[in-house]
Enzyme design. Structure first.
Site, mmCIF file in Angstrom:
data_model
loop_
_atom_site.group_PDB
_atom_site.id
_atom_site.type_symbol
_atom_site.label_atom_id
_atom_site.label_comp_id
_atom_site.label_asym_id
_atom_site.label_seq_id
_atom_site.Cartn_x
_atom_site.Cartn_y
_atom_site.Cartn_z
ATOM 1 N N GLU A 8 -2.716 21.183 -49.697
ATOM 2 C CA GLU A 8 -3.308 20.468 -48.576
ATOM 3 C C GLU A 8 -4.468 21.188 -47.918
ATOM 4 O O GLU A 8 -4.767 20.932 -46.741
ATOM 5 C CB GLU A 8 -2.230 20.200 -47.526
ATOM 6 C CG GLU A 8 -1.722 21.436 -46.769
ATOM 7 C CD GLU A 8 -0.481 22.060 -47.364
ATOM 8 O OE1 GLU A 8 0.221 22.791 -46.642
ATOM 9 O OE2 GLU A 8 -0.211 21.820 -48.561
ATOM 10 N N GLU A 51 -0.162 15.163 -49.031
ATOM 11 C CA GLU A 51 -1.167 16.194 -48.750
ATOM 12 C C GLU A 51 -2.109 15.742 -47.626
ATOM 13 O O GLU A 51 -2.535 16.558 -46.805
ATOM 14 C CB GLU A 51 -1.956 16.523 -50.017
ATOM 15 C CG GLU A 51 -1.106 16.938 -51.206
ATOM 16 C CD GLU A 51 -0.131 18.066 -50.915
ATOM 17 O OE1 GLU A 51 -0.392 18.878 -50.003
ATOM 18 O OE2 GLU A 51 0.905 18.134 -51.601
#
Length: 847
Positions: A253, A287
């Site tokens: 992420e 994410e």
């Protein structure tokens, strides 16, 4: 032995970083990294920086050179004492991306530079306080002849061979990202709720542009959903996703620059299954959701990992439920939890969602942190209600934006927002193990009294388990199938507790743990007729499925221990098949028998020694009996669910295909694979083609199909991963290890690629009776490959060790063979700390 890190030893970092400036001169064998980091003291202590595998060329503070002797190479750190309250640290180092096979820090994937810094990868890039509570804005300059140069944040000035990126939002080093390569963008734009125009790009290798569209659509759906449901808006001018072939994880992420395993980005109907499409949508969402639950608010230390991961998994589960079928999604989540996390809780690798110690943090990216962490969030939401949950989340974002937080911060937000005392609830975060919920019913003159008992078995390092608060959602179904009590949530807070329901006209059947309201196992005496009644009439989809699943599980347990069973399940399934076209995805779930691993887990929990061969035989026998009893209905549904029109990866189409393939399995036992062979030849999508191939491999009639599959997809790495996986996974157990060994000898078994390694080795370990073969061939094969992989990629090797975590439940001969294989691995010279920790813990519990 690597030193154990303890939560109790955590101390605040003595300095704050006001700005981090980095400049990269990229080269495969000699990348130069220059850093300039502005520090401000916020407490007593020396400057301690992390660094691993760096060739240090220069070090200075306020332009004054530092003595290289300050580098403590053994402990991979640099300690600088006696510093002023404000100063600028500078370093120049050289690193070697081309030889970085561990895929941590900066490395090469097919000629493309990329990074992976969570959890402690940034120390492989330059000297830095590589801990999540040290947050700073980043200004990054990349010098390279690669066509595309990306980093976090918003783009700045650029010129040929040079790109500048600035991320204004403070972040820890684990969220840093850099990508440089020959890439193509599939692009769109998104206008946020407040009117911000955001450029969206999915970056792929040339030729893959046609397979990135679904990922981009998923991103847009995720952004819109997070605004509508959580009120969270994106905060940069650009959002980039990059598909990478060599990646230890699923995705990462990093702020504004998410790096993805290519299998979770690239999809077309002829190369990706319905499951692949759903995973792409879910992981893209996961994410993206981290932008707020993980990036804007991160975790103070790695012991708090479930704070960001459990919450974000819960959010992506909500998203998928809204995009597809809430009932089917919930059942899938429960199946995953039981298959992975319950198994983890019951063995030597058990740990709480928030552990209090570890040796290697990469070993704690587990089902307990992710999936159980999400279940804990779900219980919390159930206890405080939808409005309480929404109020608490609003307060969480308002109070902690830009901070690195703890579980205590999270609990305090809920207490402050709702007024509830959650002291006892916190035990779900601090105590390992799966509670066992026992139910005894008492019926007397219109009153049903439910006597509950909870107990949690000891786990490594935690012998005593005080009672937890358990939300028990239940309903009551009358003998005629009518619901006499809608869903009610009981709050169990004691080791033993009773609840009475009065004024009932007839004794009802208890629909227990609706929606799987708590991650517990259930022990209760229940007649098959009562289970069949729930399967036919329960108003809660999860409870309906669970009733049928329990019927099937009882049949498999009977068969595996040498007694007859299964008639009740087969009869009850007839009603499901009659109504299957109303909800094909649900019917497909009811048709799918419990896995062999679940049967073994249940037998072990009851004090029996599972026999993998007997379990496999019982499952095959029940599948054959099911096919014989319902041949006409299965054939009718198989034909009725045939694909029509263009392929669409939506819930409706996926549900129809899942039911068709669920019918194909038992039918193949009757027709010798004739339908599977025809479907393989005629399928217009990968879902049906792979499903047909699985049946042909199961039947041992796969030679022609496997050759055709390899011929058609030899140039597609992701599809060939499926080819490598399906063979050891679906082969008859006695052939599985030998088949895996033959596949490993092929030149296209690129074992240094994590996806290919996991496909083959993971395919074998998922074949329960094959991996646990009595001659130890499965254990030997996996251990040999872990020994080979560990020096190259210790992170992937360590995670694959979990295949051995259940060996203590089997017979003495199997235990001895598994121990011998693990001891050979443990004796490997230079064994990584990642793998060493896992093997040590498993051997300690192996008996």
């Amino acid at each position: 032995m690597t030193a154990t890190r303890s939560l109790a030893d955590w101390r605040p970092y003595p300095f704050q970083i006001t700005e981090t400036r980095l400049e990269f001169d990229l080269a495969p064998r000699g990348t130069r990294v220059r850093s300039r980091i502005a520090f401000r003291r916020q407490g007593p202590g020396d400057l301690v920086l992390d660094g691993a595998g760096l060739r240090t060329l220069a070090l200075s503070v306020d332009d004054k050179p530092l003595d290289p002797a300050l580098i403590d190479a053994a402990n991979e750190r640099l300690v600088v004492p006696d510093l002023p309250d404000t100063f600028t640290f500078q370093a120049e180092v050289e690193i070697d991306p081309e030889t970085n096979t561990a895929l941590e820090g900066l490395y090469l994937s097919g000629g493309m530079f990329c990074t992976q810094c969570e959890a402690e990868g940034f120390r492989h890039i330059t000297w830095y306080p590589d801990r999540p509570d040290v947050m700073a804005s980043f200004h990054v300059t990349i010098n390279s002849d690669q066509p595309v140069l990306l980093s976090n944040g918003n783009p700045g000035e650029s010129a040929p061979g040079r790109a500048v990126w600035h991320d204004p939002w403070p972040k820890p080093a684990y969220l840093f990202a850099l990508v440089a390569g020959d890439l193509r963008a599939v692009s769109d734009r998104f206008t946020t709720a407040s009117g911000r125009d955001v450029a969206l790009n999915v970056w792929v290798r040339p030729g893959d542009e046609g397979r990135a569209g679904y990922a981009l659509e998923s991103l847009i759906r995720s952004m819109r959903w997070d605004e509508q449901v959580y009120g969270r808006e994106y905060d940069l001018d650009v959002f980039n996703i990059v598909a990478v072939d060599d990646f230890n994880m699923g995705a990462m992420e990093n702020k504004g620059l998410n790096i993805f395993n290519s299998k979770l980005v690239l999809a077309t109907a002829d190369t990706a299954t319905d499951g692949d499409y759903e995973r792409i949508e879910g992981v893209i969402a996961h994410e993206y959701f981290h932008n707020w639950t993980g990036n804007r608010i991160t975790c103070r230390d790695w012991f708090q990992l479930c704070l960001k991961e459990g919450l974000t998994v819960f959010r992506d589960q909500q998203f998928t439920a809204d995009m597809r079928s809430p009932a089917v999604k919930r059942i899938h989540d429960v199946q995953t939890l039981r298959a992975r996390q319950f198994r983890e809780d019951a063995g030597p690798l058990a740990h709480p969602p928030r552990p209090d110690h570890y040796q290697e943090i990469n070993n704690f990216y587990t089902a307990t942190v992710y999936e159980k962490g999400a279940e804990v969030i779900g219980m919390l939401k159930r206890l405080v209600g939808d409005e309480g949950y929404a109020s608490a989340l609003d307060l969480y974002f308002k109070r902690h934006d830009g901070q690195a937080c703890t579980i205590e911060d999270w609990i305090a937000v809920f207490q402050d927002a709702t007024g509830r005392d959650l002291t006892q609830f916190k035990r779900w975060y601090t105590d390992a193990g799966t509670p066992r919920l026992s139910l005894v019913e008492e019926w007397d003159a219109g009153t049903l009294t439910l006597h509950f008992r909870q107990e949690t078995a000891p786990t490594p390092g935690q012998a005593e388990k005080p009672p937890r608060i358990i939300p028990i959602a239940l309903g009551l179904i009358g003998p005629n199938g009518d619901e006499v009590l809608p869903t009610t949530v009981l709050e169990m807070t004691q080791a033993q507790q009773s609840f009475a329901f009065e004024g009932l006209g007839a004794r009802p059947v208890v629909s227990l743990l609706r929606g799987f309201s708590a991650p517990v196992t259930v022990s209760r005496d229940m007649a098959a007729a009562e289970q069949a009644l729930l399967l036919a009439h329960d108003t809660d989809a999860y409870a309906r499925w669970q009733a049928g699943h329990d019927l099937a599980l009882d049949a498999l347990l009977a068969g595996a221990t040498g007694t007859a069973g299964g008639a009740e399940f087969i009869q009850a399934l007839g009603g499901v098949l009659d109504q299957a076209e109303a909800d094909p995805a649900f019917a497909a779930l009811c048709l799918s028998l419990p896995g062999e691993e679940e049967v073994a887990t249940t037998l072990a929990a009851r004090g029996a020694t599972p026999d993998p061969d007997a379990i496999h035989a019982a499952r095959e026998a029940l599948a054959a009996a099911l096919a014989q009893a319902h041949q006409r209905a299965l054939a009718r549904l198989y034909d009725a669910m045939a694909s029509f029109g263009p392929y669409r990866p939506d819930a409706e189409g996926a549900g129809r295909r899942s039911l068709r393939l669920a019918c194909l399995g038992p039918l193949s036992r009757l027709d010798g694979g004739a339908r599977a062979k025809a479907l393989f030849a005629d399928a217009t999508n990968m879902t049906e083609r792979q499903g047909a191939l699985e049946q042909l491999v199961t039947l041992g009639r796969d030679t022609e199909a496997l050759a055709d599959f390899a011929r058609d997809f030899s140039d597609n790495r992701l599809v060939m991963d499926k080819w490598f996986m399906v063979q050891p996974l679906r082969s008859p157990p006695r052939q599985a290890a030998a088949r895996a060994r033959a596949l490993a000898a092929r030149p296209d078994f690129d074992w240094k690629n994590p996806n290919r390694f996991r496909a083959l080795i993971g395919g074998l370990t998922a074949n329960h009776a094959g991996f646990h073969a009595a001659d130890g061939s499965g254990y030997d094969f996996v251990a040999e490959w872990l020994m080979r992989l560990d020096p190259v990629n210790p992170q992937t090797a360590a995670r694959m060790c979990s295949a051995f975590e259940t060996i203590s439940r089997y017979d003495a001969d199997r235990r001895a063979r598994a121990r011998a294989a693990l001891e050979r691995l443990a004796a490997l010279p230079g064994l990584s700390r990642n793998t060493s920790e896992m093997v040590t813990r498993i051997l300690a519990g192996a008996g």
